[in-house]
Write a protein that holds these residues in place. Sequence first.
Motif, PDB file in Angstrom:
ATOM      1  N   ALA A 176      28.640 -66.562  35.042  1.00  0.00           N
ATOM      2  CA  ALA A 176      27.560 -66.684  34.050  1.00  0.00           C
ATOM      3  C   ALA A 176      28.089 -67.055  32.671  1.00  0.00           C
ATOM      4  N   GLY A 177      29.439 -67.147  32.546  1.00  0.00           N
ATOM      5  CA  GLY A 177      30.043 -67.538  31.275  1.00  0.00           C
ATOM      6  C   GLY A 177      30.085 -66.442  30.243  1.00  0.00           C
ATOM      7  N   LEU A 178      30.083 -65.178  30.702  1.00  0.00           N
ATOM      8  CA  LEU A 178      30.097 -64.045  29.772  1.00  0.00           C
ATOM      9  C   LEU A 178      31.450 -63.344  29.804  1.00  0.00           C
ATOM     10  N   SER A 179      31.788 -62.742  28.674  1.00  0.00           N
ATOM     11  CA  SER A 179      33.020 -61.967  28.624  1.00  0.00           C
ATOM     12  C   SER A 179      32.878 -60.742  29.508  1.00  0.00           C
ATOM     13  N   HIS A 180      33.985 -60.286  30.053  1.00  0.00           N
ATOM     14  CA  HIS A 180      33.960 -59.185  31.018  1.00  0.00           C
ATOM     15  C   HIS A 180      33.422 -57.903  30.381  1.00  0.00           C
ATOM     16  N   GLY A 181      32.391 -57.349  30.960  1.00  0.00           N
ATOM     17  CA  GLY A 181      31.824 -56.102  30.458  1.00  0.00           C
ATOM     18  C   GLY A 181      32.411 -54.908  31.189  1.00  0.00           C
ATOM     19  N   ILE A 182      31.979 -53.697  30.801  1.00  0.00           N
ATOM     20  CA  ILE A 182      32.398 -52.473  31.478  1.00  0.00           C
ATOM     21  C   ILE A 182      31.491 -52.263  32.681  1.00  0.00           C
ATOM     22  N   ILE A 183      32.072 -52.300  33.857  1.00  0.00           N
ATOM     23  CA  ILE A 183      31.292 -52.228  35.090  1.00  0.00           C
ATOM     24  C   ILE A 183      31.440 -50.846  35.715  1.00  0.00           C
ATOM     25  N   ILE A 213      26.346 -52.446  34.002  1.00  0.00           N
ATOM     26  CA  ILE A 213      27.266 -53.364  33.312  1.00  0.00           C
ATOM     27  C   ILE A 213      26.987 -53.293  31.817  1.00  0.00           C
ATOM     28  N   ARG A 214      28.011 -52.980  31.041  1.00  0.00           N
ATOM     29  CA  ARG A 214      27.865 -52.874  29.597  1.00  0.00           C
ATOM     30  C   ARG A 214      28.604 -54.021  28.909  1.00  0.00           C
ATOM     31  N   PHE A 215      27.947 -54.602  27.942  1.00  0.00           N
ATOM     32  CA  PHE A 215      28.528 -55.695  27.167  1.00  0.00           C
ATOM     33  C   PHE A 215      28.623 -55.273  25.703  1.00  0.00           C
TER      34      PHE A 215
END
Length: 303
Positions: free
Chosen positions: A70-77, A86-88
């Motif tokens: 999805a082109g997003l930086s890795h969140g806290i899963i 999933i936290r961003f």
Amino acid sequence: MHFKYNIHFNFMKHSKKFMLFSIIVTLLGVVFLFTEGLNRGVDFKAGTTLDINAGKTIEKAKSEEIITTAGLSHGIITPGGERVSIRFDKVLNEAEVAKVKAGFIDAYGKDVSLEENTVDTSLAQELAQKAIIAVLVASVFICIYVAIRFEWRFAISAIVSLFHDAFFTISIFSIFHLEVNLTFVAAILTIVGYSINDTIVIFDRIRENMRFAKVKNYDDLTHLVDASVSQTLTRSINTVVTVFVGALLLFLLGGESIRHFSLAMMVGLLCGAYSSIFIAAPLWAMMKKSSLQKPRKAAVAKP
């Protein structure tokens, strides 16, 4: 079942060593707070949390792949069977949320449901400020209560002990870079409650023993404090162990969302029992010492 422990320890003799230990830990905590800060969760900083339910087991590796696609930086899963949280660290827009949901639908089918929770910058700052105010207000009212029920020396000792417990727990979370969120604040407030409960039990016994003891000097006072702490030690140990076991089970068997809450509770409970015995009681005795040394005024004979 009630367990009784026959423990006699010279608490006052070693009080300065324990206070030195607490000062060292406090200074270490200050250094880490200024250099590393706290690992604030999404509750205290701007960001978005996506709670996704797929109706089937979600693999963490697959979630990471979907986020990257999805082109997003890795969140806290945080995986949890059929659900994943999933936290961003940034606020996602509608297009980015739609990409994530589409990725999970492609991987797990059309039964995927998504719940979005967003905290903007102003709300995060407001939550952080209110959390600090809540702890301070609780401490102030506790101080007032102890001052009214006992005396000002007891109140000062209690408030120092409470701040010691709260700051010690905060320092542990800062040193190990553990996440701090609203559940952590709830744990701190709970710790304050348990700590003041332990402290008041000891203070009540000290006050009761003072009524019948003939305290003439500091040695008499140290013996009285040691005896009072020993008399309440069984109750303190039983209470702490009972609650600690419950917090430990929550930590081991509970979900990821309450793991840090349980850890904060365990650290705070141990710290609260320690400070009530080795910080609050000796500190009161040190302040009381000055009043014992004051010479009494000579009585003036009436004409």
